[in-house]
Scaffold this active site. Structure first.
Site, PDB file in Angstrom:
ATOM      1  N   ASP A  38     -33.978  -5.943  35.932  1.00 37.94           N
ATOM      2  CA  ASP A  38     -34.459  -5.818  37.276  1.00 37.94           C
ATOM      3  C   ASP A  38     -34.383  -7.144  38.009  1.00 37.94           C
ATOM      4  O   ASP A  38     -34.969  -8.007  37.462  1.00 37.94           O
ATOM      5  CB  ASP A  38     -36.032  -5.255  37.064  1.00 37.94           C
ATOM      6  CG  ASP A  38     -36.527  -4.763  38.591  1.00 37.94           C
ATOM      7  OD1 ASP A  38     -36.099  -4.918  39.491  1.00 37.94           O
ATOM      8  OD2 ASP A  38     -37.605  -4.207  38.239  1.00 37.94           O
ATOM      9  N   ASP A  39     -33.626  -7.048  39.106  1.00 34.95           N
ATOM     10  CA  ASP A  39     -33.542  -8.177  39.987  1.00 34.95           C
ATOM     11  C   ASP A  39     -32.883  -9.492  39.339  1.00 34.95           C
ATOM     12  O   ASP A  39     -32.905 -10.558  39.620  1.00 34.95           O
ATOM     13  CB  ASP A  39     -34.930  -8.840  40.395  1.00 34.95           C
ATOM     14  CG  ASP A  39     -35.657  -7.676  41.385  1.00 34.95           C
ATOM     15  OD1 ASP A  39     -35.273  -6.511  41.559  1.00 34.95           O
ATOM     16  OD2 ASP A  39     -36.781  -8.245  41.682  1.00 34.95           O
ATOM     17  N   CYS A  78     -35.185  -1.608  44.269  1.00 33.20           N
ATOM     18  CA  CYS A  78     -35.427  -0.717  42.880  1.00 33.20           C
ATOM     19  C   CYS A  78     -35.214   0.856  43.014  1.00 33.20           C
ATOM     20  O   CYS A  78     -34.347   1.540  42.362  1.00 33.20           O
ATOM     21  CB  CYS A  78     -36.909  -1.037  42.348  1.00 33.20           C
ATOM     22  SG  CYS A  78     -37.180  -2.811  42.113  1.00 33.20           S
ATOM     23  N   ARG A  82     -32.299   3.183  41.446  1.00 31.66           N
ATOM     24  CA  ARG A  82     -32.289   3.705  40.382  1.00 31.66           C
ATOM     25  C   ARG A  82     -32.077   5.332  40.282  1.00 31.66           C
ATOM     26  O   ARG A  82     -31.609   5.982  39.605  1.00 31.66           O
ATOM     27  CB  ARG A  82     -33.854   3.717  39.650  1.00 31.66           C
ATOM     28  CG  ARG A  82     -34.185   2.232  39.240  1.00 31.66           C
ATOM     29  CD  ARG A  82     -35.524   1.764  39.117  1.00 31.66           C
ATOM     30  NE  ARG A  82     -35.346   0.493  39.097  1.00 31.66           N
ATOM     31  CZ  ARG A  82     -35.448  -0.211  38.259  1.00 31.66           C
ATOM     32  NH1 ARG A  82     -35.950   0.186  36.781  1.00 31.66           N
ATOM     33  NH2 ARG A  82     -35.222  -1.783  38.073  1.00 31.66           N
ATOM     34  N   LYS A 135     -39.225   0.294  33.063  1.00 33.09           N
ATOM     35  CA  LYS A 135     -39.499   0.722  34.396  1.00 33.09           C
ATOM     36  C   LYS A 135     -38.851   1.897  35.139  1.00 33.09           C
ATOM     37  O   LYS A 135     -37.667   1.892  34.939  1.00 33.09           O
ATOM     38  CB  LYS A 135     -39.290  -0.698  35.201  1.00 33.09           C
ATOM     39  CG  LYS A 135     -39.436  -0.158  36.666  1.00 33.09           C
ATOM     40  CD  LYS A 135     -39.424  -1.587  37.438  1.00 33.09           C
ATOM     41  CE  LYS A 135     -39.078  -1.427  39.155  1.00 33.09           C
ATOM     42  NZ  LYS A 135     -38.953  -2.669  39.688  1.00 33.09           N
ATOM     43  N   HIS A 137     -40.082   4.067  38.114  1.00 35.87           N
ATOM     44  CA  HIS A 137     -39.906   3.578  39.472  1.00 35.87           C
ATOM     45  C   HIS A 137     -39.168   4.870  40.181  1.00 35.87           C
ATOM     46  O   HIS A 137     -38.699   4.763  41.420  1.00 35.87           O
ATOM     47  CB  HIS A 137     -39.290   2.403  39.594  1.00 35.87           C
ATOM     48  CG  HIS A 137     -39.981   1.681  41.071  1.00 35.87           C
ATOM     49  ND1 HIS A 137     -39.675   0.518  41.805  1.00 35.87           N
ATOM     50  CD2 HIS A 137     -40.854   2.365  41.898  1.00 35.87           C
ATOM     51  CE1 HIS A 137     -40.525   0.386  42.799  1.00 35.87           C
ATOM     52  NE2 HIS A 137     -41.372   1.496  42.901  1.00 35.87           N
ATOM     53  N   SER A 160     -43.058  -0.992  39.775  1.00 33.64           N
ATOM     54  CA  SER A 160     -42.801  -2.377  39.213  1.00 33.64           C
ATOM     55  C   SER A 160     -43.866  -3.108  39.015  1.00 33.64           C
ATOM     56  O   SER A 160     -45.030  -2.655  39.068  1.00 33.64           O
ATOM     57  CB  SER A 160     -42.392  -3.115  40.842  1.00 33.64           C
ATOM     58  OG  SER A 160     -41.265  -2.504  41.354  1.00 33.64           O
ATOM     59  N   HIS A 233     -38.136  -9.027  37.360  1.00 31.40           N
ATOM     60  CA  HIS A 233     -38.866  -8.868  38.563  1.00 31.40           C
ATOM     61  C   HIS A 233     -40.091  -9.848  38.426  1.00 31.40           C
ATOM     62  O   HIS A 233     -40.655  -9.985  37.237  1.00 31.40           O
ATOM     63  CB  HIS A 233     -39.054  -7.307  38.528  1.00 31.40           C
ATOM     64  CG  HIS A 233     -39.853  -7.214  39.798  1.00 31.40           C
ATOM     65  ND1 HIS A 233     -40.913  -7.423  40.248  1.00 31.40           N
ATOM     66  CD2 HIS A 233     -39.096  -6.193  40.626  1.00 31.40           C
ATOM     67  CE1 HIS A 233     -41.157  -6.776  41.480  1.00 31.40           C
ATOM     68  NE2 HIS A 233     -39.918  -5.953  41.780  1.00 31.40           N
ATOM     69  N   ASP A 285     -30.378  -3.566  38.480  1.00 25.62           N
ATOM     70  CA  ASP A 285     -30.579  -2.826  39.701  1.00 25.62           C
ATOM     71  C   ASP A 285     -30.275  -3.453  41.156  1.00 25.62           C
ATOM     72  O   ASP A 285     -30.072  -2.638  41.863  1.00 25.62           O
ATOM     73  CB  ASP A 285     -31.933  -2.265  39.658  1.00 25.62           C
ATOM     74  CG  ASP A 285     -33.202  -3.236  40.108  1.00 25.62           C
ATOM     75  OD1 ASP A 285     -32.881  -4.421  39.797  1.00 25.62           O
ATOM     76  OD2 ASP A 285     -34.098  -2.686  40.355  1.00 25.62           O
ATOM     77  N   ASN A 286     -30.441  -4.678  41.025  1.00 23.98           N
ATOM     78  CA  ASN A 286     -30.025  -5.316  42.675  1.00 23.98           C
ATOM     79  C   ASN A 286     -30.178  -6.750  42.220  1.00 23.98           C
ATOM     80  O   ASN A 286     -30.355  -7.349  41.378  1.00 23.98           O
ATOM     81  CB  ASN A 286     -31.185  -4.969  43.512  1.00 23.98           C
ATOM     82  CG  ASN A 286     -32.692  -5.072  43.218  1.00 23.98           C
ATOM     83  OD1 ASN A 286     -33.483  -4.246  42.954  1.00 23.98           O
ATOM     84  ND2 ASN A 286     -32.898  -6.325  42.959  1.00 23.98           N
ATOM     85  N   LYS A 306     -31.467  -9.831  46.530  1.00 26.42           N
ATOM     86  CA  LYS A 306     -32.056  -8.644  46.717  1.00 26.42           C
ATOM     87  C   LYS A 306     -32.674  -8.282  48.272  1.00 26.42           C
ATOM     88  O   LYS A 306     -32.893  -9.061  48.967  1.00 26.42           O
ATOM     89  CB  LYS A 306     -33.436  -8.716  45.900  1.00 26.42           C
ATOM     90  CG  LYS A 306     -34.391  -7.498  45.988  1.00 26.42           C
ATOM     91  CD  LYS A 306     -35.524  -7.627  45.090  1.00 26.42           C
ATOM     92  CE  LYS A 306     -36.570  -6.682  45.320  1.00 26.42           C
ATOM     93  NZ  LYS A 306     -37.442  -6.671  44.139  1.00 26.42           N
TER      94      LYS A 306
HETATM   95 MG    MG Z   1     -35.219  -4.628  41.444  1.00 24.87          MG
END
Ligand code: MG
Length: 486
Positions: A38-39, A78, A82, A135, A137, A160, A233, A285-286, A306
């Protein structure tokens, strides 16, 4: 004679669904593990060139498998990212993107529509055991949790890790570091909250332990594990063993703990002799959350992070591993998390839905070394608006908007669009629009054609979301190419 030939051909067709690299042994349908950070930025692994984060396990995974240089998530935040990974469809088609809120919030009453077909549902249909760890989300209410979307089991956070807090405790301690006691997020098993305020320092470790348990339990049947890490994240947490583990500080500690978990998963697959039967994918994811400075990651040479539609927002590290089947090396073809759905469906002998638009393409020829990735175009949306299009080496930005800072509510509309050659200029520094009107005309045609096929659907993120005050986005037309760096 003909009937013998025919029967042999049919038998071969059943036994050998298709042939592996260089006409080698037949490919069995694999187990699938998707590890989703994540991130995490494009530049945050040592195999991507990071000088002070050490990721020996991911580096080894890359050297034994494939590392893709031009691999994209389908959104820069996010929830839409996803939704796209799970369905192979741009989030605009499932209503899982909006400008406000850009992601599902803790009390959103909704989630990914059940009319969508998830990768878990597609694989479950052909006998795969399925589990989501980490996660989610894609909807907090029980009826939208992973068990309602094709997963047999679920263990993780529904959203998150910054979406809850104890107001009495400051988010940061005296040393300026996040205080885990201030972050009240629920840990869920199945549909039940098992810890209303979980200790986030243990999450990465527990996700890994849970992954090993799932793999061992299902070693004798095909399985699909979706391991979506909560980290890196912000706020960043790691277990005791990883405190001050990295030269890169807290962010590096967190990434190195994820890397350690990847190593444990690959070792377990080797020990169980599942390594040659399992496709493992690692991506994010980003891009990095740059506003958090040292607590955010790095997109390496790529621009921005992001939330934005420059490369740093959506181009991700991507490592594929499947010993003896994957053609090892660095792959410079274009790919996307959108492609994981059709590719895994194909490899696992499942059915691709034929009643809806799938935006992913089957990249298995590039994985198996029998051909190239068929992806030539990538669409960059911000919420419901198409901001940019990459076709081949060229990327045209029709709109841009800073991902953070005082100018973040200003959207620039470019006519002509900004144009970059991502081969010569991966950092999107030098606008070459004036030199290539023919490229702009071609990308405009591609964009128009694409938008004709996008049918408006009900927006899911805005449902039940109460706005205190909507901040207006100001659109500023830019008739001439603006200077390269704002
Ligand atoms: Mg993210």
């Amino acid at each position: 004679m003909i009937s013998i030939f025919f029967r042999t051909a049919v038998a071969l067709f059943i036994v050998l669904p298709w042939i592996g690299p260089a006409g080698a042994a037949p490919v069995e349908r694999p187990n699938v593990i998707i590890i989703f950070a994540d991130d995490l930025g494009w530049g945050d692994l040592s195999c991507q060139g990071h000088p002070t984060i050490a990721t020996p396990n991911l580096d080894r995974m890359a050297s034994e498998g494939q590392r893709w240089t031009d691999f994209y998530s389908a959104a820069s935040v996010c929830t839409p990212s996803r939704a796209a990974l799970m369905t192979g469809r741009l989030p605009i088609r499932s209503g899982m993107c909006a400008e406000t809120p850009r992601v599902l919030v803790a009390n959103s009453p909704t989630g990914l529509p059940h009319s969508e077909i998830t990768l878990a549902e597609a694989l479950k249909e052909v006998g795969y055991a399925t589990m989501c760890i980490g996660k989610w989300h894609l909807g907090r209410p029980a009826e939208f949790l992973p068990k309602s979307q094709g997963f047999d089991e679920y263990f993780g956070l529904p959203y998150s890790n910054d979406m809850g807090r104890f107001k009495k405790i400051p988010r940061r301690g005296k040393d300026g570091e996040p205080d885990y006691r201030a972050c009240r997020v629920p840990l869920i098993r199945g549909d039940e909250v098992i810890e209303p305020a979980t200790d986030q320092r243990q999450l990465t470790k527990r996700y890994t332990e849970e992954s090993l348990r799932f793999i061992k339990t299902h070693k004798d049947e095909p399985f699909f594990l979706y391991l979506a890490h909560t980290m890196p994240h912000v706020p960043l947490f790691r277990s005791e063993k990883f405190v001050d583990h990295s030269r890169r500080g807290r962010y590096g500690d967190v990434v190195e703990e994820i890397d350690d978990g990847v190593g444990q998963i690959l070792d377990t697959l080797r020990q169980l002799k599942l390594d040659k039967k399992t496709l493992v994918v690692f991506t994010s994811d980003n891009g990095p959350w740059l506003v958090f400075k040292e607590h955010g990651g790095s997109a390496g040479p790529l621009r921005d992070g992001k939330g934005g539609t420059f490369e740093g927002g959506m181009r991700e590290p991507a490592v594929f591993w499947w010993p003896n089947t994957l053609a090892p090396g660095i792959v410079r073809d274009m790919g996307s998390t959108l492609d994981l759905f059709p590719t895994c469906v194909k490899l696992c002998g499942a059915q691709l839905p034929d009643d809806r638009q799938i935006d992913g393409v089957d990249i298995s020829p590039a994985l198996l070394g029998t051909g190239k990735s068929p992806r030539e175009t990538m669409f960059f949306y911000r919420a419901e608006k198409l901001y940019a299009v990459r076709h081949g080496a060229y990327k045209a930005h029709f709109f841009t908007r800073p991902s953070y800072g005082k100018d973040a509510m200003t959207e620039y509309e470019h006519d002509p669009p900004l144009l970059y050659d991502l081969g010569q200029d991966p950092g999107e520094k030098y606008n070459i629009a004036a030199k290539h009107p023919e490229v702009i005309a071609q990308i405009k045609r591609i964009a128009e054609q694409h938008l004709k096929g996008v049918v408006p659907v009900e927006n899911q993120l805005e449902k039940g979301y109460r706005l205190k005050k909507r901040r207006a986005v100001k659109t500023v037309p830019v008739k001439k190419p603006i200077p390269d760096r704002e």
